[in-house]
Design an enzyme around this catalytic site. Structure first.
Site, PDB file in Angstrom:
ATOM      1  N   SER A  96      58.781  72.026 -24.480  1.00  0.00           N
ATOM      2  CA  SER A  96      59.389  73.830 -24.673  1.00  0.00           C
ATOM      3  C   SER A  96      57.774  74.414 -24.910  1.00  0.00           C
ATOM      4  CB  SER A  96      59.760  73.458 -26.405  1.00  0.00           C
ATOM      5  OG  SER A  96      60.031  74.552 -26.795  1.00  0.00           O
ATOM      6  N   TYR A 116      59.563  69.798 -35.093  1.00  0.00           N
ATOM      7  CA  TYR A 116      59.422  70.127 -33.449  1.00  0.00           C
ATOM      8  C   TYR A 116      57.983  70.605 -33.327  1.00  0.00           C
ATOM      9  CZ  TYR A 116      62.198  71.660 -29.382  1.00  0.00           C
ATOM     10  OH  TYR A 116      62.655  72.328 -27.926  1.00  0.00           O
TER      11      TYR A 116
HETATM   12  N1  LIG Z   1      67.708  75.550 -24.692  1.00  0.00           N
HETATM   13  C1  LIG Z   1      66.794  75.644 -25.307  1.00  0.00           C
HETATM   14  O1  LIG Z   1      66.099  76.367 -25.078  1.00  0.00           O
HETATM   15  C2  LIG Z   1      65.151  74.371 -24.793  1.00  0.00           C
HETATM   16  C3  LIG Z   1      64.014  74.953 -25.323  1.00  0.00           C
HETATM   17  C4  LIG Z   1      62.910  74.452 -25.619  1.00  0.00           C
HETATM   18  C5  LIG Z   1      63.117  72.751 -24.979  1.00  0.00           C
HETATM   19  N2  LIG Z   1      64.164  73.242 -24.719  1.00  0.00           N
HETATM   20  C6  LIG Z   1      64.412  71.202 -24.606  1.00  0.00           C
HETATM   21  O2  LIG Z   1      65.233  70.560 -23.662  1.00  0.00           O
HETATM   22  C7  LIG Z   1      65.501  69.436 -24.078  1.00  0.00           C
HETATM   23  C8  LIG Z   1      67.375  68.882 -23.628  1.00  0.00           C
HETATM   24  O3  LIG Z   1      67.597  70.670 -24.969  1.00  0.00           O
HETATM   25  P1  LIG Z   1      69.249  70.864 -24.213  1.00  0.00           P
HETATM   26  O4  LIG Z   1      68.828  72.182 -23.847  1.00  0.00           O
HETATM   27  O5  LIG Z   1      69.438  71.069 -22.977  1.00  0.00           O
HETATM   28  O6  LIG Z   1      70.235  70.484 -25.178  1.00  0.00           O
HETATM   29  P2  LIG Z   1      70.944  69.794 -25.397  1.00  0.00           P
HETATM   30  O7  LIG Z   1      72.189  70.696 -24.189  1.00  0.00           O
HETATM   31  O8  LIG Z   1      71.982  69.921 -26.587  1.00  0.00           O
HETATM   32  O9  LIG Z   1      70.922  68.333 -24.689  1.00  0.00           O
HETATM   33  C9  LIG Z   1      69.940  67.819 -25.971  1.00  0.00           C
HETATM   34  C10 LIG Z   1      70.738  66.008 -25.374  1.00  0.00           C
HETATM   35  O10 LIG Z   1      69.899  65.044 -26.281  1.00  0.00           O
HETATM   36  C11 LIG Z   1      70.582  64.645 -26.468  1.00  0.00           C
HETATM   37  N3  LIG Z   1      70.523  63.487 -27.756  1.00  0.00           N
HETATM   38  C12 LIG Z   1      69.861  64.085 -28.972  1.00  0.00           C
HETATM   39  N4  LIG Z   1      69.359  63.623 -29.306  1.00  0.00           N
HETATM   40  C13 LIG Z   1      69.481  61.575 -28.895  1.00  0.00           C
HETATM   41  C14 LIG Z   1      69.310  60.444 -28.972  1.00  0.00           C
HETATM   42  N5  LIG Z   1      69.538  59.906 -30.968  1.00  0.00           N
HETATM   43  N6  LIG Z   1      69.717  59.860 -29.115  1.00  0.00           N
HETATM   44  C15 LIG Z   1      70.081  60.098 -27.176  1.00  0.00           C
HETATM   45  N7  LIG Z   1      70.374  61.419 -27.323  1.00  0.00           N
HETATM   46  C16 LIG Z   1      70.161  62.223 -27.716  1.00  0.00           C
HETATM   47  C17 LIG Z   1      72.340  64.760 -26.693  1.00  0.00           C
HETATM   48  O11 LIG Z   1      73.391  63.952 -27.484  1.00  0.00           O
HETATM   49  P3  LIG Z   1      74.049  64.507 -28.558  1.00  0.00           P
HETATM   50  O12 LIG Z   1      74.815  65.858 -27.260  1.00  0.00           O
HETATM   51  O13 LIG Z   1      74.849  63.369 -28.797  1.00  0.00           O
HETATM   52  O14 LIG Z   1      73.120  65.197 -29.034  1.00  0.00           O
HETATM   53  C18 LIG Z   1      71.964  65.832 -25.345  1.00  0.00           C
HETATM   54  O15 LIG Z   1      73.073  65.285 -24.560  1.00  0.00           O
HETATM   55  C19 LIG Z   1      65.340  68.684 -25.089  1.00  0.00           C
HETATM   56  O16 LIG Z   1      64.254  68.167 -25.416  1.00  0.00           O
HETATM   57  C20 LIG Z   1      64.733  70.499 -25.769  1.00  0.00           C
HETATM   58  O17 LIG Z   1      63.679  69.879 -27.108  1.00  0.00           O
HETATM   59  C21 LIG Z   1      65.423  72.993 -24.983  1.00  0.00           C
END
Ligand SMILES: NC(=O)c1ccc[n+]([C@@H]2O[C@H](COP(=O)([O-])OP(=O)(O)OC[C@H]3O[C@@H](n4cnc5c(N)ncnc54)[C@H](OP(=O)(O)O)[C@@H]3O)[C@@H](O)[C@H]2O)c1
Length: 260
Positions: free
Chosen positions: A142, A155
Site C-alpha cells: 500500500s 496497517y
Molecule cells: N482499495 C484500496 O484503496 C487499497 C489501497 C492500498 C492497498 N490496498 C490493498 O489491496 C489489497 C486488496 O484489497 P482490495 O482493495 O481489493 O479490497 P477488497 O475488495 O476488500 O479485497 C480484499 C480481499 O481480501 C480478502 N480477505 C480479507 N480478510 C481475509 C481473511 N482473513 N482471509 C482470507 N481473505 C481475506 C477479502 O475477503 P472478504 O471480502 O470476505 O473480506 C477480499 O476478498 C489489500 O491487501 C489492501 O491492503 C487497497
C-alpha cells in the site's frame, strides 16, 4: 500439453476488487487460475463468471487467513503444485481506529492476514519457482506503507513489512529468474473502503487520487518486468509519495492528523 506449457496464477484475496482484476486480466492473457479467498459463494461466482467470459475453469480454495490450520493446509497444497507462473498475494483489509481503542483480536488478525499468511504462502510457492527457474511473486502492499498516520498504525506497519520483505526477497531471487513486486496502490475503488466508518478519504483532496482496480493491476503487470520491486501506480500516488518525503516532519504529522 506438458505442465510447463500451462501458465498458472495463484491469487489470494481473489474475490476482492484488486484480486478479481488480476484474475480477469490474467485469464484474458491465457492463464489458468487458482483462486483463494474465504467466501465460498463469492469464489464460486467469480470462477463461474471467468468461465463464461474467458472459457477457463479456475480452481478454487476456500481459506480464512486468520485460521492457522487453514493457512498451513494451504501452504502444503501450494508446495505440491508442479508449476506456478505467478503467485499474487492480495488478501488484506483496512484499519480506521486509534491503536489504543483497537481490540487485540483485530490487531492479531491483521498481522495474520498481511504478514503470517503472506510469508507462509510465499515460502510454500517459492521452491517450485526456483526449480522451474522462472516465476513472479506480487504482494499487494500500500502507499500507506510510506505514510504512517493515526488510525493506521498496524496497517501501515504491516505494509512497510511487506515492502522490506519483498525487497530483500528480490535481492535473493532476481538472479534466479524470479520477478518480485510489492504493489503499493493508493486509494482504489474496491470494497476495501466500504467497511463501516472507513470513507474518510473521499472528501479531503483537491486532486482526485482514486484509481480503478483494473488500471492499478494493468500497471502492476506491465511493470513486473522492470527491475523495480516497489511499484506505485498512478501519477498522483507517486506525487503523494514524493511530497511525503519532502515535507518537514512537523507539517507531515499535522496533515496526517487532520486526515485521520
Ligand atoms: N482499495 C484500496 O484503496 C487499497 C489501497 C492500498 C492497498 N490496498 C490493498 O489491496 C489489497 C486488496 O484489497 P482490495 O482493495 O481489493 O479490497 P477488497 O475488495 O476488500 O479485497 C480484499 C480481499 O481480501 C480478502 N480477505 C480479507 N480478510 C481475509 C481473511 N482473513 N482471509 C482470507 N481473505 C481475506 C477479502 O475477503 P472478504 O471480502 O470476505 O473480506 C477480499 O476478498 C489489500 O491487501 C489492501 O491492503 C487497497
Amino acid at each position: 500439453m506438458s505442465n510447463l506449457n500451462i501458465k498458472l496464477a495463484v491469487i489470494t484475496g481473489a474475490c476482492g476488487g484488486i484480486g478479481a482484476a488480476y484474475a480477469r486480466q490474467l485469464a484474458g492473457s491465457g492463464y489458468d487460475l487458482l483462486l483463494i479467498d474465504r467466501n465460498s459463494t463469492q469464489l464460486a461466482e467469480l470462477a463461474h463468471s471467468l468461465n463464461i467470459t474467458y472459457g477457463i475453469s479456475p480452481k478454487t480454495i476456500v481459506a480464512d487467513f486468520c485460521d492457522a490450520d487453514a493457512i498451513d493446509a494451504l501452504a502444503i497444497s501450494l508446495a505440491k503444485l508442479e508449476h506456478i507462473t505467478m503467485f499474487i498475494n492480495t488478501a488484506g483489509f483496512s484499519e480506521n481506529t486509534l491503536f489504543e481503542d483497537e481490540k487485540m483480536d483485530f490487531i492479531m488478525t491483521m498481522i495474520d492476514v498481511h504478514i503470517i499468511a503472506m510469508i507462509k504462502l510465499t515460502h510454500a510457492a517459492l521452491p517450485c519457482m526456483l526449480k522451474q527457474k522462472s516465476g513472479a511473486i506480487i504482494t499487494v502492499s500500500s502507499l500507506g506503507a510510506f505514510l504512517p498516520a493515526p488510525k493506521s498504525s498496524v496497517y501501515s506497519a504491516t505494509k512497510a513489512f511487506i515492502n522490506n520483505f519483498m525487497t530483500s526477497l528480490h535481492t535473493e531471487v532476481s538472479g534466479k529468474g524470479i520477478q518480485v513486486q510489492a504493489l503499493c496502490p493508493g486509494l482504489t475503488h474496491t470494497n476495501f473502503h466500504k467497511t463501516k466508518n472507513n470513507r474518510r478519504f473521499s472528501k479531503h483532496f483537491f486532486i482526485n487520487p482514486w484509481m480503478q482496480p483494473e488500471d492499478v493491476v494493468k500497471i502492476s503487470l506491465k511493470k513486473l518486468s522492470s527491475k523495480r520491486v516497489i511499484c506505485i501506480p498512478g501519477f498522483v500516488n507517486k506525487l503523494i509519495r514524493v511530497a511525503s518525503t519532502l515535507l518537514p516532519r512537523k507539517l507531515y504529522y499535522q496533515i496526517a492528523m487532520k486526515l485521520a
